[in-house]
Design a protein around this motif. Sequence first.
Motif, PDB file in Angstrom:
ATOM      1  N   GLN A 176     -10.429   1.943  -9.460  1.00  0.00           N
ATOM      2  CA  GLN A 176      -9.028   1.998  -9.875  1.00  0.00           C
ATOM      3  C   GLN A 176      -8.478   0.592 -10.148  1.00  0.00           C
ATOM      4  OE1 GLN A 176      -7.739   5.101 -10.351  1.00  0.00           O
ATOM      5  NE2 GLN A 176      -9.782   5.759  -9.700  1.00  0.00           N
ATOM      6  N   LYS A 200      -3.453   1.254  -8.364  1.00  0.00           N
ATOM      7  CA  LYS A 200      -2.881   2.283  -9.222  1.00  0.00           C
ATOM      8  C   LYS A 200      -3.772   3.521  -9.156  1.00  0.00           C
ATOM      9  CE  LYS A 200      -0.782   2.854 -13.800  1.00  0.00           C
ATOM     10  NZ  LYS A 200      -0.564   2.215 -15.128  1.00  0.00           N
ATOM     11  N   ASP A 203      -1.808   7.252 -11.837  1.00  0.00           N
ATOM     12  CA  ASP A 203      -0.657   6.678 -12.536  1.00  0.00           C
ATOM     13  C   ASP A 203       0.492   6.287 -11.607  1.00  0.00           C
ATOM     14  OD1 ASP A 203       0.128   5.751 -15.059  1.00  0.00           O
ATOM     15  OD2 ASP A 203       1.558   7.395 -15.281  1.00  0.00           O
ATOM     16  N   GLN A 204       0.223   6.204 -10.309  1.00  0.00           N
ATOM     17  CA  GLN A 204       1.224   5.775  -9.335  1.00  0.00           C
ATOM     18  C   GLN A 204       0.733   4.504  -8.648  1.00  0.00           C
ATOM     19  OE1 GLN A 204       4.379   7.724  -8.411  1.00  0.00           O
ATOM     20  NE2 GLN A 204       3.800   8.116 -10.539  1.00  0.00           N
ATOM     21  N   ILE A 205       1.656   3.575  -8.439  1.00  0.00           N
ATOM     22  CA  ILE A 205       1.315   2.303  -7.802  1.00  0.00           C
ATOM     23  C   ILE A 205       1.522   2.411  -6.296  1.00  0.00           C
ATOM     24  CG2 ILE A 205       1.934  -0.137  -7.584  1.00  0.00           C
ATOM     25  CD1 ILE A 205       2.673  -0.087 -10.543  1.00  0.00           C
ATOM     26  N   ARG A 206       0.493   2.038  -5.562  1.00  0.00           N
ATOM     27  CA  ARG A 206       0.570   1.963  -4.110  1.00  0.00           C
ATOM     28  C   ARG A 206       0.612   0.494  -3.708  1.00  0.00           C
ATOM     29  NH1 ARG A 206      -4.003   6.378  -2.038  1.00  0.00           N
ATOM     30  NH2 ARG A 206      -3.353   8.118  -3.387  1.00  0.00           N
ATOM     31  N   GLU A 223       7.091   2.361  -2.370  1.00  0.00           N
ATOM     32  CA  GLU A 223       6.335   2.911  -3.493  1.00  0.00           C
ATOM     33  C   GLU A 223       7.192   3.868  -4.318  1.00  0.00           C
ATOM     34  OE1 GLU A 223       2.793   4.607  -1.859  1.00  0.00           O
ATOM     35  OE2 GLU A 223       2.069   2.682  -1.098  1.00  0.00           O
ATOM     36  N   ASN A 227       7.869   3.160  -8.333  1.00  0.00           N
ATOM     37  CA  ASN A 227       7.342   4.104  -9.321  1.00  0.00           C
ATOM     38  C   ASN A 227       8.436   4.888 -10.055  1.00  0.00           C
ATOM     39  OD1 ASN A 227       4.299   4.026  -9.197  1.00  0.00           O
ATOM     40  ND2 ASN A 227       4.756   4.255  -7.027  1.00  0.00           N
ATOM     41  N   ARG A 229      10.142   4.927 -12.836  1.00  0.00           N
ATOM     42  CA  ARG A 229      10.038   4.192 -14.096  1.00  0.00           C
ATOM     43  C   ARG A 229      11.219   4.420 -15.035  1.00  0.00           C
ATOM     44  NH1 ARG A 229       3.547   5.126 -15.088  1.00  0.00           N
ATOM     45  NH2 ARG A 229       2.903   4.068 -13.169  1.00  0.00           N
ATOM     46  N   LEU A 274      -0.122  -3.971 -13.479  1.00  0.00           N
ATOM     47  CA  LEU A 274      -0.618  -2.594 -13.367  1.00  0.00           C
ATOM     48  C   LEU A 274       0.026  -1.619 -14.352  1.00  0.00           C
ATOM     49  CD1 LEU A 274      -0.932  -2.269  -9.490  1.00  0.00           C
ATOM     50  CD2 LEU A 274      -2.739  -2.663 -11.166  1.00  0.00           C
ATOM     51  N   GLU A 275       1.170  -1.992 -14.907  1.00  0.00           N
ATOM     52  CA  GLU A 275       1.783  -1.070 -15.874  1.00  0.00           C
ATOM     53  C   GLU A 275       2.462  -1.785 -17.031  1.00  0.00           C
ATOM     54  OE1 GLU A 275       6.193  -0.246 -13.961  1.00  0.00           O
ATOM     55  OE2 GLU A 275       4.578   1.142 -13.446  1.00  0.00           O
TER      56      GLU A 275
END
Length: 279
Positions: A176, A200, A203-206, A223, A227, A229, A274-275
Amino acid sequence: MIPFDFEYYKPASCKEAVSLFLELHDRGKQPLYYSGGTEIITMARLNQVYTEAVVDIKGIPECNVLEQQGEQLVFGGAITLAQIEESGMFPLLAKACHHIADHTSRCKITLGGNICGNIMYREAVLPALLTDSEVVIAGEDGLRQVSIHEVFDQQLQVKKGEFLVQLITEKRFADQPFFCEKKTKLDKIDYPLLTLAALKVDDQIRVALSGVCAFPFRQAAIERYLNHRESPAAERVDNALRQLPAPVLDDLLGSSGYRRFVLRNTLFDALEALEGAET
């Protein structure tokens, strides 16, 4: 040098290690488990730790595992941070380990020693928290395997005589996208102002943090805001900063205000990495 004498034991099995520890404890020896020994030696020299007996777990086969088993990655508690780096099995854990001390020290510091240590940073636990890893713990009743979230609250919560045998992580997490950054005041091998690890997944960031508060942590509320967005990145980060679980450290390494400033910027870096979120 260490200003006291102690007995040395090197058991060959988990059962023998626990039995020895409990026997020594009952005899008033104040035993300590020993793998890398760097923290014991450092703190003993500063008169911050005392023992009359150490139980070395490096001779226990289960504590020296470093391999993929099916769809799981297994890291023994006596494996050094340098070995984890060199294995390439889990890039995020390797990066987190790389930020701990210098290479010479990482050849001695073990995974179990870092996670279970008295020094509050315990950066090696951050990837474990992000991946919902499991730990194998040896105790009087044998081995038990549980989620890291069941036994790690500020530090590893173990009973008298118990010790960390293995860390087990699902292999899928090794592939990941991740972000891992250590921020220091001056020297890159100094204790951290903070260490931020992010992963990630679906599609979610930890996010997990060390050095911000007096213990490492992963916080669901942080988190959740990061997330969200639909909101601008600045709003997401500022809302996340309000969810810290304890006061921000204020010490010689940096004031609480400066740590918050560094953390805010590092969270932006993580979002961008990450995004692609703009600050």
